[in-house]
Design an enzyme around this catalytic site. Structure first.
Site, PDB file in Angstrom:
ATOM      1  N   CYS A 167       3.216 -38.497 -23.267  1.00 46.58           N
ATOM      2  CA  CYS A 167       2.394 -37.050 -22.813  1.00 46.58           C
ATOM      3  C   CYS A 167       2.665 -36.100 -23.924  1.00 46.58           C
ATOM      4  O   CYS A 167       3.282 -36.335 -25.190  1.00 46.58           O
ATOM      5  CB  CYS A 167       2.377 -36.471 -21.610  1.00 46.58           C
ATOM      6  SG  CYS A 167       4.201 -36.755 -20.813  1.00 46.58           S
TER       7      CYS A 167
ATOM      8  N   ARG B 207       3.289 -36.348 -16.824  1.00 45.18           N
ATOM      9  CA  ARG B 207       2.341 -37.399 -16.677  1.00 45.18           C
ATOM     10  C   ARG B 207       2.844 -38.904 -17.398  1.00 45.18           C
ATOM     11  O   ARG B 207       2.416 -39.683 -16.419  1.00 45.18           O
ATOM     12  CB  ARG B 207       1.198 -36.721 -17.939  1.00 45.18           C
ATOM     13  CG  ARG B 207       0.269 -35.572 -17.466  1.00 45.18           C
ATOM     14  CD  ARG B 207      -0.646 -35.280 -18.486  1.00 45.18           C
ATOM     15  NE  ARG B 207       0.365 -34.226 -19.419  1.00 45.18           N
ATOM     16  CZ  ARG B 207      -0.268 -33.326 -20.018  1.00 45.18           C
ATOM     17  NH1 ARG B 207      -1.505 -33.118 -20.018  1.00 45.18           N
ATOM     18  NH2 ARG B 207       0.619 -32.432 -20.683  1.00 45.18           N
TER      19      ARG B 207
END
Length: 374
Positions: A183, A189
């Site tokens: 990410c 994420r």
């Protein structure tokens, strides 16, 4: 998880591209009834209903968010306000390609940009979590990409893309490849997806998988929404193992406006003919079989995509391959209508109104004639 042979249904947080589903005459798109979740190692019980509510009903000061000390759990990849010590710590990992499981690596964007670091680590496949800011930098240099468009927000649903990610990673490993999940900074994420994959591949509960990933990359810190989703997923795995999993109904639709070609299963409730739309393809779980309904205006890629999504549903969630029947609009069987609550006289559904709540999903106008996204 392999031990459980099942995953939680795709019951999603509403993403930003979804319209208000109030137009469905009482039908709604939602998660199942919310459950309180206790964050491992934090001693905090969170009422997830405030996170699962439609966006216009959420409050930044909701009890669930106030209850969480973000300084200890992490506020995601952004980290707009950092002490010098924490900033230095994050910078230490800026160029580190961290192996968090065998042949599975995690990083931020700096590593993803560097072909030298990727080659040194043997990376052959890349899961890019932030396609709107990070490119497929080395696509023409022997590296395969799966690009997602995920925001680092508690409201972002990651459950809809997990099975695509698992398939991508497993295919790479079958080819003796190595996968990087990245990410912006390699904190939230990418961490959530790596933790999910470790849960699935190793049969670990969330806390154990999280600790394993964090041991390999100490700045690992999925945001509260991702944590809640994975904990909910774990609960659903337990239900699947106990054969108490509820049969679901799904709409086959684009993941988001920015990922219109990535089809996912979006959970719909209630199971009713009122949620059917002639532009769509719907998946209905029956008793020992799965029915795929094709609207009269649906497209070939929707129907083909539905078959692939159902195959993943069998593999990762249901745990076995069930008979599948495809039904065209106007050729509905008594069995199909019965699953959707039609108990009176049998009738076909040749004439159905388009449902406004699906307009964003089914619109062919995601791009203007110049090819620019709206």
């Amino acid at each position: 998880m392999k031990q459980h042979s099942a995953f939680f249904p795709h019951k999603s947080f509403q993403d930003k591209s979804d319209k208000d589903a109030g137009q469905l005459e009482g039908a709604i798109f939602t998660r199942s009834k919310s459950e309180n979740l206790t964050l491992p190692g934090k001693g905090l019980t969170i009422d997830t209903s405030s996170l699962m509510a439609p966006q216009h009903q959420r409050s930044p000061a909701s009890p669930a968010v106030r209850a969480l000390d973000l300084s200890s759990s992490g506020s995601g990849d952004g980290h707009s306000s950092l002490s010098p010590e924490r900033g230095d710590r994050f910078r230490q990992f800026d160029r580190q390609c961290s192996e968090v499981a065998p042949s599975l690596f995690m990083s931020g964007d700096t590593v993803a940009k560097s072909i030298d670091i990727l080659r040194q680590s043997g990376i052959t496949h890349v899961v890019n979590c932030v396609g709107f800011t990070c490119g497929e930098y080395h696509k023409g240099e022997g590296i395969e990409y799966l690009t997602l468009y995920l925001e680092d927000s508690p409201n972002q649903d990651i459950s809809r893309v997990l099975y695509q990610v698992f398939d991508f990673i497993e295919t790479a490993h079958e080819r003796q490849g190595k996968v990087l999940v990245h990410c912006t900074q390699g904190i939230s994420r990418s961490a959530a997806l790596c933790v999910a994959y470790v849960m699935q591949s190793k049969g670990m509960p969330y806390e154990e998988a999280f600790r394993a990933v964090k041991a390999a990359r100490p700045i690992t810190n999925p945001n509260i929404g991702f944590t809640c989703q994975l904990l909910h997923w774990q609960k659903q795995c337990e239900k699947a193992a106990n054969r108490t999993r509820e049969r679901a109904m799904y709409n086959v639709a684009p993941f988001s406006r920015l990922a219109q070609r990535m089809l996912v299963l979006k959970h719909v409730q209630p199971r009713s003919v009122k949620v059917l739309d002639p532009r769509g393809v719907f998946v209905v779980e029956g008793d020992g079989k799965v029915l795929i309904w094709h609207g009269s205006l649906s497209q070939d890629h929707q129907r083909a995509g539905a078959r692939g999504l159902v195959a993943r549903l069998f593999k990762y969630e249901i745990g076995e391959t069930l008979p599948t029947e495809e039904i065209r609009q106007g050729e509905e069987t008594r069995e199909f209508l019965g699953l959707l609550g039609v108990t009176k006289s049998f009738k076909s559904l040749k004439r159905l109104q388009e449902v406004e709540a699906y307009d964003v999903d089914y619109s062919a106008l995601y791009q203007d004639p110049s090819g620019n996204l709206f």
